[in-house]
Every structure is written in structure tokens, then in C-alpha cells.
Scaffold this motif. Sequence first.
Motif, PDB file in Angstrom:
ATOM      1  N   PRO A  50       0.789  -1.242   0.000  1.00  0.00           N
ATOM      2  CA  PRO A  50       0.000   0.000   0.000  1.00  0.00           C
ATOM      3  C   PRO A  50       0.819   1.290   0.000  1.00  0.00           C
ATOM      4  CG  PRO A  50      -0.947  -1.577   1.510  1.00  0.00           C
ATOM      5  CD  PRO A  50       0.381  -2.135   1.077  1.00  0.00           C
ATOM      6  N   ASP A  53       2.624   1.880  -3.249  1.00  0.00           N
ATOM      7  CA  ASP A  53       1.676   2.268  -4.297  1.00  0.00           C
ATOM      8  C   ASP A  53       1.178   3.698  -4.099  1.00  0.00           C
ATOM      9  OD1 ASP A  53       2.052  -0.120  -5.498  1.00  0.00           O
ATOM     10  OD2 ASP A  53       0.236  -1.055  -4.738  1.00  0.00           O
ATOM     11  N   LEU A  93      -9.780  -3.753  -3.201  1.00  0.00           N
ATOM     12  CA  LEU A  93      -8.854  -3.578  -4.316  1.00  0.00           C
ATOM     13  C   LEU A  93      -9.644  -3.195  -5.566  1.00  0.00           C
ATOM     14  CD1 LEU A  93      -6.296  -6.513  -3.969  1.00  0.00           C
ATOM     15  CD2 LEU A  93      -6.096  -4.170  -3.174  1.00  0.00           C
ATOM     16  N   VAL A 157      -7.993  -1.573   8.350  1.00  0.00           N
ATOM     17  CA  VAL A 157      -9.144  -1.637   7.435  1.00  0.00           C
ATOM     18  C   VAL A 157     -10.246  -2.535   8.004  1.00  0.00           C
ATOM     19  CG1 VAL A 157      -9.900  -2.208   5.090  1.00  0.00           C
ATOM     20  CG2 VAL A 157      -7.643  -1.193   5.442  1.00  0.00           C
TER      21      VAL A 157
HETATM   22  N1  FO1 Z   1      -7.736   1.653   3.292  1.00  0.00           N
HETATM   23  C1  FO1 Z   1      -8.980   1.566   3.778  1.00  0.00           C
HETATM   24  O1  FO1 Z   1      -9.312   2.253   4.733  1.00  0.00           O
HETATM   25  N2  FO1 Z   1      -9.892   0.688   3.227  1.00  0.00           N
HETATM   26  C2  FO1 Z   1      -9.586  -0.102   2.173  1.00  0.00           C
HETATM   27  O2  FO1 Z   1     -10.403  -0.897   1.732  1.00  0.00           O
HETATM   28  C3  FO1 Z   1      -8.269   0.013   1.605  1.00  0.00           C
HETATM   29  C4  FO1 Z   1      -7.885  -0.696   0.490  1.00  0.00           C
HETATM   30  C5  FO1 Z   1      -6.611  -0.496  -0.052  1.00  0.00           C
HETATM   31  C6  FO1 Z   1      -6.246  -1.141  -1.224  1.00  0.00           C
HETATM   32  C7  FO1 Z   1      -4.990  -0.954  -1.758  1.00  0.00           C
HETATM   33  C8  FO1 Z   1      -4.089  -0.108  -1.118  1.00  0.00           C
HETATM   34  O3  FO1 Z   1      -2.861   0.072  -1.634  1.00  0.00           O
HETATM   35  C9  FO1 Z   1      -4.434   0.560   0.027  1.00  0.00           C
HETATM   36  C10 FO1 Z   1      -5.711   0.368   0.579  1.00  0.00           C
HETATM   37  N3  FO1 Z   1      -6.100   1.029   1.731  1.00  0.00           N
HETATM   38  C11 FO1 Z   1      -7.351   0.913   2.226  1.00  0.00           C
HETATM   39  C12 FO1 Z   1      -5.177   1.918   2.406  1.00  0.00           C
HETATM   40  C13 FO1 Z   1      -4.134   1.210   3.276  1.00  0.00           C
HETATM   41  O4  FO1 Z   1      -4.696   0.421   4.243  1.00  0.00           O
HETATM   42  C14 FO1 Z   1      -3.275   2.333   3.919  1.00  0.00           C
HETATM   43  O5  FO1 Z   1      -2.988   3.287   2.944  1.00  0.00           O
HETATM   44  C15 FO1 Z   1      -1.902   2.059   4.345  1.00  0.00           C
HETATM   45  O6  FO1 Z   1      -1.547   0.778   4.575  1.00  0.00           O
HETATM   46  C16 FO1 Z   1      -1.536   3.020   5.495  1.00  0.00           C
HETATM   47  O7  FO1 Z   1      -0.492   3.838   5.114  1.00  0.00           O
END
Ligand code: FO1
Length: 311
Positions: A50, A53, A93, A157
Motif C-alpha cells: 500500500p 503504491d 482492491l 481496514v
Molecule cells: N484503506 C482503507 O481504509 N480501506 C480499504 O479498503 C483500503 C484498500 C486499499 C487497497 C490498496 C491499497 O494500496 C491501500 C488500501 N487502503 C485501504 C489503504 C491502506 O490500508 C493504507 O494506505 C496504508 O496501509 C496506510 O499507510
Amino acid sequence: MKKSKVLALAGGVGGAKLALGFNLILDEDTLVIVVNTGDDEEFYGLHVSPDLDTVMYTLGGIANPDTGWGITGETFRSLKRLQQYGADTWFNLGDMDMATHIRRTQLLGQGNTLSQVTNSLCSSLGIAPSIYPMTDHRLRTIVVTEVGNMSFQEYFVKNRCEPQVISLKFDLSSECAPSPGFMKALKASDLLVFCPSNPFLSIDPILAVPGVREKIKGFQGPRIAVSPIVGGEAIKGPAGKILEELGHEVSCVGVAKRYVDICDIFIIDRMDAHLATLIEKLGMRVVVTNTIMGSDEEKRKLAQEILSLDY
Ligand code: FO1
């Protein structure tokens, strides 16, 4: 503006914003961004990174500004179909985002390192500066809560940051070491910047990579941190809640205490100017400025201000 080789350490949204600010003013060969991978997790057999990305999409101009994650204009049709097939779909996703994870997983499966894969994805998206994972090996953040241990994504999440956090720990493989690009940048850079990322969830995992803390202690140039807490609140995410639950002060002073020994200059927002002397007592020089980066112009301005400081 001085010419510096900058090494920026970043987590998610806040880190990506300042990284973009540097990217707007520095030549590509003078900026290295090293990103937290403690949040990485496998979903539906795919390796999701995450924070990598978020930084990659932000620099590539395709980040979704509303969610802070994923790609702008995203659709979720594949996820809906996965749900129909009975998969557990709490981690959202998107269809275009999924392509990133499919390609990453494919390239990793062919024996490439996460650094090599990230480089390939960035080139395809036309991103010029070097973005590296903190390590090419496994180092996962484990959130120890009142209801048990969980991965970061399960905490963030699935459980919406609700469980009370007792501590954080890191699950790392025996071969875990800084990625080659990170090692090289630690030696070759003359300015190190801790972007305004969560000190526990984004920066601590980077510091937990064996050898990194020591290398940062011995870093040859100035080390600058930007507080992600402004006016007693996290700009984004659960930093405030976690600081509080772990018994730390929810303020830029609480954050600064995490940086004693590894930071020379601590940047706080104008709103927190009255706290400067408390931070100076910790042994850091304090710079007070606007740190909220709403627009690209504000991102560029903060980056420029950091580069123009008198070290
Ligand atoms: N954050 C959420 O709050 N809900 C999600 O469903 C979610 C999906 C997701 C998918 C891909 C990705 O790269 C990040 C996603 N995130 C989501 C964010 C992620 O949990 C956070 O950005 C980081 O891990 C914290 O920095």
C-alpha cells in the motif's frame, strides 16, 4: 536553493505529498524515496504494497485524492465478482489497482526483488525518481491489541482502528536488510528527510530494518523530520489515537520524542509554534512553517523550504 542529494523516508499519504513536493523541484538523480513496507499483505494471492503504491500513484499523478489510496476513477467490478465467489473482500482492491498487484506478484514470482519490481512498475508509469522499498525481505508490522495480535491491514481496514493498541511489533525474516537502493542512498545522500508520516506505523518499521537506525545515527548530513501531528491531531490516519493509547502525548512534542538521537531539525506547523521550546529542549533545532500540504504548490513550497534551510 542548495543542490542536495535527498533521501526521503516515507509512509503513506503524508509522506507521498512531501515526496511529490521534492519531485517537483529536484532533478531525478538527486531524489531517492524509501518507503515503508511493514503494511504489505497478501490478498487473493496478490502481493499488495500500500505505501509503495501510494507514493508511486502520487508521483505518477494517478492517486485517488478522495480515499488517499488506490487509483483515481477506480471501479470495483473484480472485487464484486470475488465476493460473489465467496472471497472475504474487506480489503477493497480496485480493478486498475489490482493490475499493479497482479504484475507485482508475477514479477516477484519470476525471482525479481521488490526493488526491481517497483522500478519496473515506476518506469511503466513514467516515474523518474528512484523509489525503493525499505527492504526486499519480509518485515511486517504486527499490531498487538486488547483483542489479540493482527496485521496492520486487519487493524486499519478490517477493524477500522477500533481495538485498543497495546504495542506494535515487527515480524521479520532472518535475511531482512535494507534494500540495496536504500543502502546506497544512506551513503550517497547529503540530506535525510523523515516525511510527515506516522512515526509508529510508517517510520518505526523503516528503523526496524536491521542496521538502519545505526546508519541514520551516523548519517553524514542534516537529518530533518516533519511532524505529522498538527494542533494535537493527526493530519490523516490513526497516528493520534495510537500515540495516546501507547501513552505518548498527542502533539508534535510527542512525535519529536520519537526522533531524539536521529534528527537534527524538527519542523512543526505554525499552529504549534508555542511548543517549539519544548522540542528544542530535546536537543533539536525547530523550524516553524506551514506544513499542511493541500495543493501541489504547498507541497513544492514545503520541499523548497526544507532545501533552503541553513544547515
Ligand atoms: N484503506 C482503507 O481504509 N480501506 C480499504 O479498503 C483500503 C484498500 C486499499 C487497497 C490498496 C491499497 O494500496 C491501500 C488500501 N487502503 C485501504 C489503504 C491502506 O490500508 C493504507 O494506505 C496504508 O496501509 C496506510 O499507510
